[in-house]
Design a protein around this motif. Structure first.
Motif, PDB file in Angstrom:
ATOM      1  N   SER A  56       0.732  -1.009   0.408  1.00  0.00           N
ATOM      2  CA  SER A  56      -0.182  -0.018   0.141  1.00  0.00           C
ATOM      3  C   SER A  56       1.545   1.245  -0.460  1.00  0.00           C
ATOM      4  CB  SER A  56      -1.426   0.280   1.208  1.00  0.00           C
ATOM      5  OG  SER A  56      -0.006  -0.214   2.606  1.00  0.00           O
ATOM      6  N   GLY A  57       1.891   0.955   0.258  1.00  0.00           N
ATOM      7  CA  GLY A  57       3.032   2.239   0.768  1.00  0.00           C
ATOM      8  C   GLY A  57       3.164   2.323  -0.960  1.00  0.00           C
ATOM      9  N   PHE A  58       3.997   1.329  -1.199  1.00  0.00           N
ATOM     10  CA  PHE A  58       4.264   1.306  -3.059  1.00  0.00           C
ATOM     11  C   PHE A  58       3.112   1.968  -3.829  1.00  0.00           C
ATOM     12  CE2 PHE A  58       5.789  -0.507  -6.842  1.00  0.00           C
ATOM     13  CZ  PHE A  58       7.176   0.042  -7.272  1.00  0.00           C
ATOM     14  N   THR A  59       1.733   1.448  -3.374  1.00  0.00           N
ATOM     15  CA  THR A  59       1.214   2.136  -4.102  1.00  0.00           C
ATOM     16  C   THR A  59       1.243   3.894  -4.495  1.00  0.00           C
ATOM     17  OG1 THR A  59      -0.449  -0.428  -3.848  1.00  0.00           O
ATOM     18  CG2 THR A  59      -1.670   1.868  -4.851  1.00  0.00           C
ATOM     19  N   LEU A  60       1.312   4.198  -3.050  1.00  0.00           N
ATOM     20  CA  LEU A  60       1.501   5.990  -3.096  1.00  0.00           C
ATOM     21  C   LEU A  60       2.085   6.605  -3.607  1.00  0.00           C
ATOM     22  CD1 LEU A  60       0.136   6.218   1.224  1.00  0.00           C
ATOM     23  CD2 LEU A  60      -1.105   6.499  -1.257  1.00  0.00           C
ATOM     24  N   VAL A  61       3.317   5.420  -3.884  1.00  0.00           N
ATOM     25  CA  VAL A  61       4.674   6.393  -4.055  1.00  0.00           C
ATOM     26  C   VAL A  61       5.158   5.891  -5.881  1.00  0.00           C
ATOM     27  CG1 VAL A  61       7.386   6.073  -4.186  1.00  0.00           C
ATOM     28  CG2 VAL A  61       5.780   6.422  -1.851  1.00  0.00           C
ATOM     29  N   PHE A  62       4.370   4.915  -5.989  1.00  0.00           N
ATOM     30  CA  PHE A  62       4.717   4.645  -7.180  1.00  0.00           C
ATOM     31  C   PHE A  62       3.646   4.781  -8.074  1.00  0.00           C
ATOM     32  CE2 PHE A  62       5.361   0.458 -10.170  1.00  0.00           C
ATOM     33  CZ  PHE A  62       5.940   1.445 -11.531  1.00  0.00           C
ATOM     34  N   GLY A  63       3.286   3.740  -7.999  1.00  0.00           N
ATOM     35  CA  GLY A  63       0.953   3.684  -8.778  1.00  0.00           C
ATOM     36  C   GLY A  63       0.716   5.266  -8.321  1.00  0.00           C
ATOM     37  N   ASN A 115      10.495   4.219  -6.974  1.00  0.00           N
ATOM     38  CA  ASN A 115      11.543   3.705  -5.790  1.00  0.00           C
ATOM     39  C   ASN A 115      11.763   2.915  -5.602  1.00  0.00           C
ATOM     40  OD1 ASN A 115      13.099   4.047  -3.179  1.00  0.00           O
ATOM     41  ND2 ASN A 115      10.730   4.838  -1.940  1.00  0.00           N
ATOM     42  N   LEU A 116      11.817   1.774  -6.382  1.00  0.00           N
ATOM     43  CA  LEU A 116      13.144   0.247  -5.407  1.00  0.00           C
ATOM     44  C   LEU A 116      14.188   0.087  -4.347  1.00  0.00           C
ATOM     45  CD1 LEU A 116      13.496  -0.453  -9.637  1.00  0.00           C
ATOM     46  CD2 LEU A 116      11.663  -0.802  -8.549  1.00  0.00           C
ATOM     47  N   LEU A 166       4.755   3.111   5.518  1.00  0.00           N
ATOM     48  CA  LEU A 166       4.030   2.066   5.668  1.00  0.00           C
ATOM     49  C   LEU A 166       4.677   0.380   5.202  1.00  0.00           C
ATOM     50  CD1 LEU A 166       0.820   3.139   4.404  1.00  0.00           C
ATOM     51  CD2 LEU A 166       0.788   2.634   6.033  1.00  0.00           C
ATOM     52  N   ALA A 167       6.533   0.750   4.997  1.00  0.00           N
ATOM     53  CA  ALA A 167       7.092  -0.272   4.611  1.00  0.00           C
ATOM     54  C   ALA A 167       7.474  -0.468   5.705  1.00  0.00           C
ATOM     55  CB  ALA A 167       7.763   0.518   3.117  1.00  0.00           C
ATOM     56  N   GLY A 168       7.824   0.389   6.890  1.00  0.00           N
ATOM     57  CA  GLY A 168       8.844   0.820   7.893  1.00  0.00           C
ATOM     58  C   GLY A 168       8.074  -0.652   9.009  1.00  0.00           C
ATOM     59  N   LEU A 169       6.642  -0.038   8.826  1.00  0.00           N
ATOM     60  CA  LEU A 169       5.380  -0.724   9.714  1.00  0.00           C
ATOM     61  C   LEU A 169       5.249  -2.113   9.594  1.00  0.00           C
ATOM     62  CD1 LEU A 169       2.949  -0.173  11.556  1.00  0.00           C
ATOM     63  CD2 LEU A 169       1.758   0.047   9.685  1.00  0.00           C
ATOM     64  N   ALA A 201       7.214  -8.632  -4.610  1.00  0.00           N
ATOM     65  CA  ALA A 201       6.082  -8.198  -4.004  1.00  0.00           C
ATOM     66  C   ALA A 201       5.254  -7.358  -4.150  1.00  0.00           C
ATOM     67  CB  ALA A 201       5.835  -9.621  -2.619  1.00  0.00           C
ATOM     68  N   SER A 202       5.752  -6.476  -3.783  1.00  0.00           N
ATOM     69  CA  SER A 202       5.286  -5.149  -3.880  1.00  0.00           C
ATOM     70  C   SER A 202       4.809  -4.908  -5.421  1.00  0.00           C
ATOM     71  CB  SER A 202       6.133  -3.987  -3.707  1.00  0.00           C
ATOM     72  OG  SER A 202       6.050  -4.533  -1.683  1.00  0.00           O
ATOM     73  N   LEU A 203       5.576  -4.687  -5.785  1.00  0.00           N
ATOM     74  CA  LEU A 203       5.883  -4.899  -7.147  1.00  0.00           C
ATOM     75  C   LEU A 203       4.360  -5.792  -8.572  1.00  0.00           C
ATOM     76  CD1 LEU A 203       9.843  -4.392  -8.750  1.00  0.00           C
ATOM     77  CD2 LEU A 203       7.942  -3.001  -9.081  1.00  0.00           C
ATOM     78  N   ILE A 204       4.595  -7.081  -7.992  1.00  0.00           N
ATOM     79  CA  ILE A 204       3.276  -7.731  -8.274  1.00  0.00           C
ATOM     80  C   ILE A 204       1.971  -7.047  -8.037  1.00  0.00           C
ATOM     81  CG2 ILE A 204       2.515  -9.803  -7.973  1.00  0.00           C
ATOM     82  CD1 ILE A 204       5.070 -10.579  -7.888  1.00  0.00           C
ATOM     83  N   VAL A 205       2.118  -7.164  -6.778  1.00  0.00           N
ATOM     84  CA  VAL A 205       0.511  -6.373  -6.016  1.00  0.00           C
ATOM     85  C   VAL A 205       0.302  -5.333  -6.797  1.00  0.00           C
ATOM     86  CG1 VAL A 205      -0.285  -5.151  -4.306  1.00  0.00           C
ATOM     87  CG2 VAL A 205       0.956  -7.315  -4.119  1.00  0.00           C
ATOM     88  N   VAL A 206       1.658  -4.086  -7.394  1.00  0.00           N
ATOM     89  CA  VAL A 206       0.506  -3.230  -7.859  1.00  0.00           C
ATOM     90  C   VAL A 206       0.556  -3.118  -9.052  1.00  0.00           C
ATOM     91  CG1 VAL A 206       1.906  -0.884  -9.312  1.00  0.00           C
ATOM     92  CG2 VAL A 206       1.684  -1.540  -6.469  1.00  0.00           C
TER      93      VAL A 206
END
Length: 330
Positions: A66-73, A79-80, A243-246, A268-273
């Motif tokens: 979800s944090g990756f969704t905010l930043v990348f999506g 942000n790799l 959220l990544a740290g959490l 996993a985050s890439l696949i989810v997005v």
């Protein structure tokens, strides 16, 4: 009097179009239905335990993704180093929880340290590369390698595992067919739901969420309206990194902390997005659940080929829904 389809409906090929839309559901849903019926009759307990394991693992994936969704999506910042922020938050949370004896303080510390690291990365680096995807990719890969090596230097390559708080240790008993299940794992499901609902409300029902979405769509117009766009983006990036740290602190109990987990969670985050759709919190939840279930059922019923299921999901989604399950058309 018989009904006659309008000429343009016939020209568009109404029936073939309906059939094309049904093909992915049949290809994906049919085998899943057949497998579920067989697995329930073969060993209902194993099937249900694996279902819970998949949902709880998916919940952890969702918290991180979800944090990756905010930043990348949503913000379109590549942000790799997101996986490294997961590992950083996990290690910090582990130290704080061990020194203080309070798991909640460990969660807060992991979130805050990852959020601060995310703000520094966005303000000092990524802000100056807006729209330059290749440069962002290369720079954040470099940061990911540096952070991972520093963590190995400080914490060594030993496996660290955090203990669950006392009130979440032990099993919950009396669940039909399953009998007992880990209280901490079930709490992961609750945490994922709470975070998902909170993010959805933030993005769709608050002024801040409106500014975030407006800034992504038209940054210049939002700035002309008197909004500090850089501040809005920094807050969004901090939330995503936090959220990544959490997720790192929460996952330290079940998955442990060891070099390499950052790469796994980033993938996993890439696949989810990709599966769920860029910038969609609901899509991220669906993608995380699918990935978690695919991994756990693969390990339970076909361990030799479990990795194949993940890439099969990607192939099917990209073939029939290139923008993801909840992705919007251009």
């Amino acid at each position: 009097m018989s009904a006659v389809l309008p000429t343009n409906d016939l020209q568009r090929g109404w029936a073939p179009g309906w059939q094309r839309r049904a093909i992915p559901w049949v290809l994906i849903g049919g085998p899943i239905l057949v497998f579920s019926i067989w697995a329930l009759f073969d060993n209902a307990k194993l099937f249900l335990i694996t279902l819970l394991n998949g949902l709880t693992l998916g919940s952890l994936y969702f918290i991180v993704a979800s944090g990756f969704t905010l930043v990348f999506g949503l913000m379109r910042n590549v942000n790799l180093a997101h996986g490294s922020l997961y590992l950083l938050g996990g290690y910090i949370g582990f130290i704080v929880a061990e020194k203080t004896g309070y798991w909640v303080l460990g969660i807060a510390a992991g979130f805050l340290v990852a959020a601060v690291a995310g703000i520094l990365l966005q303000v000092l680096v990524l802000r100056h590369m807006q729209g330059q995807d290749l440069r962002q990719t290369m720079v954040t890969i470099g940061f990911s390698v540096v952070i991972a090596d520093l963590l190995i230097w400080i914490f060594t390559a030993q496996v660290h595992q955090m203990e669950a708080p006392a009130w979440l240790q032990g099993p919950i008993r009396g669940i039909p067919l399953i009998n007992a299940y880990s209280a901490y794992r079930l709490s992961l499901l609750a945490m994922g739901i709470v975070i998902g609902v909170g993010l959805w409300l933030l993005l769709n029902r608050t002024r801040v969420g409106m500014m975030i979405r407006a800034g992504v769509d038209d940054r210049a117009m939002l700035a002309a309206a008197g909004v500090n766009v850089n501040l809005v983006f920094a807050i969004t990036f901090a939330l995503g990194a936090g959220l990544a740290g959490l997720g790192g602190v929460i996952g330290a109990v079940e998955l442990s902390m060891v070099p390499g987990e950052d790469t796994r969670l980033l993938l996993a985050s890439l696949i989810v997005v990709i599966v769920g759709g860029m910038g969609s919190v609901v899509g991220a939840a669906i993608g995380a659940a699918i990935l978690g279930l695919a991994e756990t059922y693969g390990l339970a019923y076909a361990p030799t080929y479990s990795v194949v299921f993940t890439f099969l999901i990607l192939v099917l989604v990209l073939a029939f829904r290139p923008r993801g399950i909840m992705g919007k058309a251009a």
